[in-house]
Scaffold this motif. Structure first.
Motif, PDB file in Angstrom:
ATOM      1  N   VAL A 191       0.854  -1.189   0.000  1.00  0.00           N
ATOM      2  CA  VAL A 191       0.000   0.000   0.000  1.00  0.00           C
ATOM      3  C   VAL A 191       0.894   1.244   0.000  1.00  0.00           C
ATOM      4  N   GLY A 192       0.617   2.133  -0.935  1.00  0.00           N
ATOM      5  CA  GLY A 192       1.387   3.372  -1.041  1.00  0.00           C
ATOM      6  C   GLY A 192       2.480   3.359  -2.092  1.00  0.00           C
ATOM      7  N   THR A 193       2.843   2.181  -2.576  1.00  0.00           N
ATOM      8  CA  THR A 193       3.912   2.156  -3.578  1.00  0.00           C
ATOM      9  C   THR A 193       3.503   2.867  -4.858  1.00  0.00           C
ATOM     10  N   ASP A 194       2.210   2.862  -5.183  1.00  0.00           N
ATOM     11  CA  ASP A 194       1.767   3.580  -6.382  1.00  0.00           C
ATOM     12  C   ASP A 194       2.011   5.082  -6.233  1.00  0.00           C
ATOM     13  N   ILE A 195       1.818   5.627  -5.043  1.00  0.00           N
ATOM     14  CA  ILE A 195       2.086   7.055  -4.797  1.00  0.00           C
ATOM     15  C   ILE A 195       3.582   7.339  -4.958  1.00  0.00           C
ATOM     16  N   SER A 205       4.675  10.865   4.496  1.00  0.00           N
ATOM     17  CA  SER A 205       3.296  10.515   4.833  1.00  0.00           C
ATOM     18  C   SER A 205       2.971  10.943   6.252  1.00  0.00           C
ATOM     19  N   HIS A 247      -1.680  13.606  -1.551  1.00  0.00           N
ATOM     20  CA  HIS A 247      -2.226  12.401  -2.173  1.00  0.00           C
ATOM     21  C   HIS A 247      -2.742  11.460  -1.096  1.00  0.00           C
ATOM     22  N   ARG A 248      -3.637  10.567  -1.469  1.00  0.00           N
ATOM     23  CA  ARG A 248      -4.152   9.554  -0.548  1.00  0.00           C
ATOM     24  C   ARG A 248      -4.094   8.204  -1.254  1.00  0.00           C
ATOM     25  N   ASP A 249      -3.566   7.190  -0.541  1.00  0.00           N
ATOM     26  CA  ASP A 249      -3.485   5.862  -1.151  1.00  0.00           C
ATOM     27  C   ASP A 249      -4.737   5.038  -0.831  1.00  0.00           C
ATOM     28  N   GLU A 250      -4.752   3.806  -1.332  1.00  0.00           N
ATOM     29  CA  GLU A 250      -5.927   2.961  -1.161  1.00  0.00           C
ATOM     30  C   GLU A 250      -6.163   2.545   0.292  1.00  0.00           C
ATOM     31  N   TYR A 282      -0.204  11.636   1.890  1.00  0.00           N
ATOM     32  CA  TYR A 282       1.182  11.913   1.504  1.00  0.00           C
ATOM     33  C   TYR A 282       1.305  13.384   1.115  1.00  0.00           C
TER      34      TYR A 282
END
Length: 194
Positions: free
Chosen positions: A24-28, A138, A178-181, A186
């Protein structure tokens, strides 16, 4: 845990942390990293085991540096990322802040520090970033306190407004949130290119 534990309890829970860590968060982090040319030097503050943040950055071709005050975390980081440079030391005193970086990440780390230490680390980051450099960290967007589920220690988000003021005072400009899933927030900040 003793009062001289520089890891603030994280060394004792390193195995549990590694078992619970997800991607979780790696996409950001990957989207953020596209702002930096491949091969640039990136510092991961509170790098933990290097999975998944460090491994995702290294796979993108960055020269990766990691700091974490927990000896067991750094040992795992070195095993997972043997090409990276790592140091077992706290961000507040790390010798890596004697050099320059193109990008710095602090995922799941800054809010673990007391308020004054958070401000100090933001100031240190601003001083080591090259012009045009980026800082991604974050923390919840709202000001809040909570007990960390692994260490039992207090965590504190200063909130979006306070983080924006600290970044501004350090010479960094907030360029995005930004917000992750997993509903983690972040903050993306940059140094002027001039």
């Amino acid at each position: 845990m003793t009062s001289d534990d520089a890891s603030a309890g994280w060394d004792a829970v390193a195995d549990r942390f590694a078992a619970l860590r997800s991607d979780v968060g790696t996409d950001i982090v990957l989207r953020w990293s596209r702002q930096l040319p491949r091969g640039d030097a990136v510092l991961d503050i509170g790098c933990g085991t290097g999975v998944p943040i460090g491994t995702c950055l290294a796979a993108q071709g960055f020269a990766l540096f990691g700091i974490d005050p927990a000896p067991r975390m750094i040992a795992a980081f070195r095993a997972n990322l043997p090409e990276a440079t790592a140091a077992c030391e706290p961000a507040e005193t790390s010798r890596f802040f004697d050099r320059r970086f193109d990008g710095v990440v602090a995922i799941g780390m800054l809010f673990l520090l007391p308020e004054a230490a958070q401000a100090a680390v933001i100031g240190r980051v601003a001083r080591v970033l090259h012009p045009g450099g980026r800082f991604l960290f974050s923390a919840p967007r709202e000001r809040c306190d909570w007990e960390d589920s692994l260490t039992g220690r207090r965590s504190r988000s200063l909130g979006e407004e306070a983080y924006g003021a600290l970044l501004d005072a350090a010479g960094l400009k907030m360029v995005g949130c930004h917000r992750d899933e997993g509903y983690n927030d972040y903050f993306d900040a940059a140094v002027d290119k001039a």
